[in-house]
Motif scaffolding. Structure first.
Motif, PDB file in Angstrom:
ATOM      1  N   VAL A  83      53.138  57.515  37.305  1.00 50.19           N
ATOM      2  CA  VAL A  83      51.974  56.973  38.008  1.00 50.19           C
ATOM      3  C   VAL A  83      50.772  57.015  37.068  1.00 50.19           C
ATOM      4  N   LEU A  84      50.155  55.869  36.859  1.00 51.26           N
ATOM      5  CA  LEU A  84      48.982  55.770  35.986  1.00 51.26           C
ATOM      6  C   LEU A  84      47.726  55.710  36.831  1.00 51.26           C
ATOM      7  N   LEU A  85      46.772  56.584  36.528  1.00 49.14           N
ATOM      8  CA  LEU A  85      45.452  56.581  37.162  1.00 49.14           C
ATOM      9  C   LEU A  85      44.442  56.185  36.100  1.00 49.14           C
ATOM     10  N   ARG A  86      43.619  55.205  36.395  1.00 46.00           N
ATOM     11  CA  ARG A  86      42.711  54.659  35.387  1.00 46.00           C
ATOM     12  C   ARG A  86      41.254  54.777  35.806  1.00 46.00           C
ATOM     13  N   ALA A  87      40.404  55.119  34.847  1.00 46.84           N
ATOM     14  CA  ALA A  87      38.950  55.096  35.028  1.00 46.84           C
ATOM     15  C   ALA A  87      38.344  54.344  33.856  1.00 46.84           C
ATOM     16  N   ASP A  88      37.430  53.415  34.112  1.00 51.81           N
ATOM     17  CA  ASP A  88      36.714  52.742  33.037  1.00 51.81           C
ATOM     18  C   ASP A  88      35.506  53.578  32.656  1.00 51.81           C
ATOM     19  N   GLU A 148      35.523  47.779  29.940  1.00 55.72           N
ATOM     20  CA  GLU A 148      35.845  46.971  31.125  1.00 55.72           C
ATOM     21  C   GLU A 148      34.810  45.881  31.321  1.00 55.72           C
ATOM     22  N   GLU A 149      33.558  46.202  31.049  1.00 53.20           N
ATOM     23  CA  GLU A 149      32.486  45.246  31.304  1.00 53.20           C
ATOM     24  C   GLU A 149      32.614  43.995  30.438  1.00 53.20           C
ATOM     25  N   SER A 150      33.192  44.125  29.266  1.00 53.51           N
ATOM     26  CA  SER A 150      33.368  42.976  28.380  1.00 53.51           C
ATOM     27  C   SER A 150      34.751  42.350  28.519  1.00 53.51           C
ATOM     28  N   GLY A 151      35.608  42.923  29.347  1.00 52.56           N
ATOM     29  CA  GLY A 151      36.940  42.370  29.559  1.00 52.56           C
ATOM     30  C   GLY A 151      37.902  42.601  28.412  1.00 52.56           C
ATOM     31  N   GLU A 346      37.507  42.398  37.556  1.00 50.25           N
ATOM     32  CA  GLU A 346      37.999  43.587  36.870  1.00 50.25           C
ATOM     33  C   GLU A 346      39.011  43.181  35.816  1.00 50.25           C
ATOM     34  N   ASP A 347      39.160  44.003  34.751  1.00 48.23           N
ATOM     35  CA  ASP A 347      40.274  43.767  33.831  1.00 48.23           C
ATOM     36  C   ASP A 347      41.434  44.723  34.087  1.00 48.23           C
ATOM     37  N   PHE A 348      41.316  45.547  35.124  1.00 50.49           N
ATOM     38  CA  PHE A 348      42.393  46.472  35.506  1.00 50.49           C
ATOM     39  C   PHE A 348      43.745  45.776  35.639  1.00 50.49           C
ATOM     40  N   PRO A 349      43.850  44.555  36.229  1.00 51.17           N
ATOM     41  CA  PRO A 349      45.174  43.924  36.377  1.00 51.17           C
ATOM     42  C   PRO A 349      45.879  43.643  35.062  1.00 51.17           C
ATOM     43  N   GLU A 350      45.143  43.629  33.943  1.00 53.53           N
ATOM     44  CA  GLU A 350      45.806  43.429  32.653  1.00 53.53           C
ATOM     45  C   GLU A 350      46.851  44.514  32.405  1.00 53.53           C
ATOM     46  N   LEU A 351      46.589  45.713  32.923  1.00 51.19           N
ATOM     47  CA  LEU A 351      47.532  46.820  32.738  1.00 51.19           C
ATOM     48  C   LEU A 351      48.837  46.599  33.485  1.00 51.19           C
ATOM     49  N   ALA A 352      48.857  45.621  34.402  1.00 48.53           N
ATOM     50  CA  ALA A 352      50.045  45.346  35.209  1.00 48.53           C
ATOM     51  C   ALA A 352      51.023  44.395  34.538  1.00 48.53           C
ATOM     52  N   LEU A 353      50.711  43.927  33.335  1.00 46.55           N
ATOM     53  CA  LEU A 353      51.636  43.083  32.571  1.00 46.55           C
ATOM     54  C   LEU A 353      52.069  41.859  33.358  1.00 46.55           C
ATOM     55  N   ASP A 354      51.081  41.054  33.745  1.00 46.74           N
ATOM     56  CA  ASP A 354      51.355  39.811  34.485  1.00 46.74           C
ATOM     57  C   ASP A 354      52.135  40.056  35.772  1.00 46.74           C
ATOM     58  N   GLY A 355      51.788  41.131  36.449  1.00 53.67           N
ATOM     59  CA  GLY A 355      52.400  41.410  37.743  1.00 53.67           C
ATOM     60  C   GLY A 355      53.693  42.182  37.690  1.00 53.67           C
ATOM     61  N   ALA A 356      54.118  42.605  36.511  1.00 53.14           N
ATOM     62  CA  ALA A 356      55.386  43.335  36.392  1.00 53.14           C
ATOM     63  C   ALA A 356      55.289  44.757  36.929  1.00 53.14           C
ATOM     64  N   VAL A 357      54.079  45.311  36.947  1.00 52.64           N
ATOM     65  CA  VAL A 357      53.875  46.672  37.450  1.00 52.64           C
ATOM     66  C   VAL A 357      52.994  46.592  38.697  1.00 52.64           C
ATOM     67  N   PRO A 358      53.462  47.112  39.835  1.00 56.87           N
ATOM     68  CA  PRO A 358      52.644  47.057  41.059  1.00 56.87           C
ATOM     69  C   PRO A 358      51.439  47.976  40.954  1.00 56.87           C
ATOM     70  N   TYR A 359      50.398  47.628  41.715  1.00 56.88           N
ATOM     71  CA  TYR A 359      49.206  48.477  41.678  1.00 56.88           C
ATOM     72  C   TYR A 359      48.463  48.424  43.002  1.00 56.88           C
ATOM     73  N   ALA A 360      47.629  49.450  43.180  1.00 54.58           N
ATOM     74  CA  ALA A 360      46.685  49.502  44.296  1.00 54.58           C
ATOM     75  C   ALA A 360      45.311  49.810  43.727  1.00 54.58           C
ATOM     76  N   TYR A 361      44.330  49.045  44.193  1.00 49.52           N
ATOM     77  CA  TYR A 361      42.950  49.180  43.739  1.00 49.52           C
ATOM     78  C   TYR A 361      42.069  49.128  44.978  1.00 49.52           C
ATOM     79  N   TRP A 362      41.127  50.061  45.096  1.00 43.49           N
ATOM     80  CA  TRP A 362      40.314  50.138  46.299  1.00 43.49           C
ATOM     81  C   TRP A 362      38.883  50.526  45.930  1.00 43.49           C
ATOM     82  N   PHE A 363      38.024  50.546  46.919  1.00 48.22           N
ATOM     83  CA  PHE A 363      36.619  50.890  46.715  1.00 48.22           C
ATOM     84  C   PHE A 363      36.289  52.225  47.376  1.00 48.22           C
TER      85      PHE A 363
END
Length: 420
Positions: A83-88, A148-151, A346-363
């Protein structure tokens, strides 16, 4: 109770136990320290060092300099999912106007988007999960992402071998500070954030003296017409049922009052929620730019350049439902709701490799309650429009959200890791 409900209840209960004794003074000090010392994209050396030190102290195998200034921590704890947890980590070129006692000491640079809070949340979650490793099985990857701000950040980390060096995750988790009364955790089991595209336009004119405009082709006038005409792209070329935004963020031309310049530059930002709409808007921008320049008699066609792009953020429904259920158990059912997709990106979805890795992102909403209560308006949209938002020089999340933000990450991770 269904198995899903039981799993959510277990994750919430365990998260509550693991975070019962959070070192809040130390975490809040970390947050204030990061806020005082913001760093722009790809310059996050101090921030990454602070995070890496916390991860190492918690027992993670730690590396810095990934993708330039990224920090990674890995903790293997038996068989189970990764499980990967990410913070920008990056700040913005904004001059702070909050008046906080811990305001930025870096002139013209501010944590105006809450990334200092994100790093603090990740550091706290890493320590809590490491200390409670007897309650779960699997591998944790903690990622402090630059730029993240520059993508650029996620792509740079991937290009630097993030997954080859530390293992490919089975699922990704991310969260973001947002305006709204502190204590809410909006989730969307699908499209939650839009795509963004930067566009730069150069209008070529023929310069000369301001007293003889007839001997010139004024690119400033042409740029002004272009800016006005671009406002019709969304209103007249995007269907009413589609969501899109076109913003002119910058227009630059000239050096003195009495000189007609040779060129004018316009910077645009598009927000779209589907690729066909994005392509339609780009085609309209090119057509309008060419048409206005032709009408003005410009000596050259305009230059239209596509810049930074961010993908749409689309949560995996099953993953997001699982995490949201744990958050409802932990914070109460009324705190978790579906606000629909936002126009932010966000550029967070880039880490999902074009949808190959599922993710959840919330506020995680972070507006102090006194600020929220004093804001004019009777409805949620009216108040949201009145309180400082992300990228505002007045954006000041409530430090009291440090603990809840740690708990959202801990409970989300526990809901996806194997039980011990």
């Amino acid at each position: 109770m269904t198995s899903a409900a039981a799993s959510a209840a277990t994750a919430a209960r365990t998260a509550r136990d693991l975070t019962a004794d959070l070192p809040l003074p130390a975490l809040e000090d970390l947050y204030r320290d990061l806020h005082r010392h913001p760093e722009l994209s790809l310059r996050e050396h101090r921030t990454a060092g602070k995070l890496a030190g916390r991860l190492a102290d918690a027992g993670f195998e730690t590396a810095e300099g990934v993708g330039g200034t990224g920090a990674v921590g890995r903790l293997a704890n038996g068989d189970g999912p990764t499980v990967l947890l990410r913070a920008d980590m990056d700040a913005l070129p904004v001059t702070e106007a909050t008046g906080l006692p811990y305001a930025s000491t870096n002139d013209g640079v501010m944590h105006a988007c809450g990334h200092d809070l994100h790093v603090t949340w990740l550091a706290g979650a890493a320590a809590a999960l490491a200390a409670g490793r007897d309650t779960w099985r699997g591998t944790l990857l903690m990622v402090g992402q630059p730029a993240e701000e520059s993508g650029q950040g996620a792509r740079r980390m991937l290009a630097d071998g993030l997954y080859e060096r530390f293992g490919r995750p089975d699922v990704l988790l991310g969260q973001h500070a947002a305006p709204g009364p502190a204590g809410l955790y909006p989730h969307v089991p699908g499209l939650i954030m839009s795509a963004a595209t930067d566009v730069d336009i150069v209008v070529h004119g023929r310069g000369g003296h301001g007293s003889r405009p007839e001997a010139t082709v004024d690119p400033v006038v042409t740029a002004a017409y272009l800016v006005t005409r671009l406002q019709t792209v969304v209103s007249r070329e995007v269907a009413a049922g589609e969501s899109a935004v076109l913003t002119v963020g910058r227009i630059e031309a000239g050096t003195r009052h009495n000189i007609i310049p040779d060129e004018a530059r316009i910077a645009l930002n598009l927000r779209t929620q589907s690729e066909p709409v994005r392509q339609r808007m780009l085609a309209a921008i090119r057509r309008i730019a060419q048409g206005e320049c032709l009408a003005a008699g410009c000596p050259r066609e305009p230059e239209v350049t596509i810049g930074a792009t961010f993908p749409v953020t689309v949560n995996d429904a099953a993953t997001d439902t699982t995490v949201a259920a744990a958050h409802r158990e932990l914070f109460g059912a009324a705190t978790v709701f579906d606000p629909g997709p936002a126009m932010g990106s966000e550029d967070f979805p880039e880490l999902a490799l074009d949808g190959a890795v599922p993710y959840a992102y919330w506020f995680v909403t972070t507006t102090p309650h006194d600020i929220w209560n004093e804001a004019p308006g009777d409805t949620l949209p009216e108040k949201l429009a009145a309180v400082p938002s992300n990228h505002s020089p007045h954006f000041a999340p409530d430090p009291a959200t440090v603990a809840p933000g740690v708990r959202t990450l801990v409970s989300g991770a526990l809901a996806l890791l194997s039980e011990a």
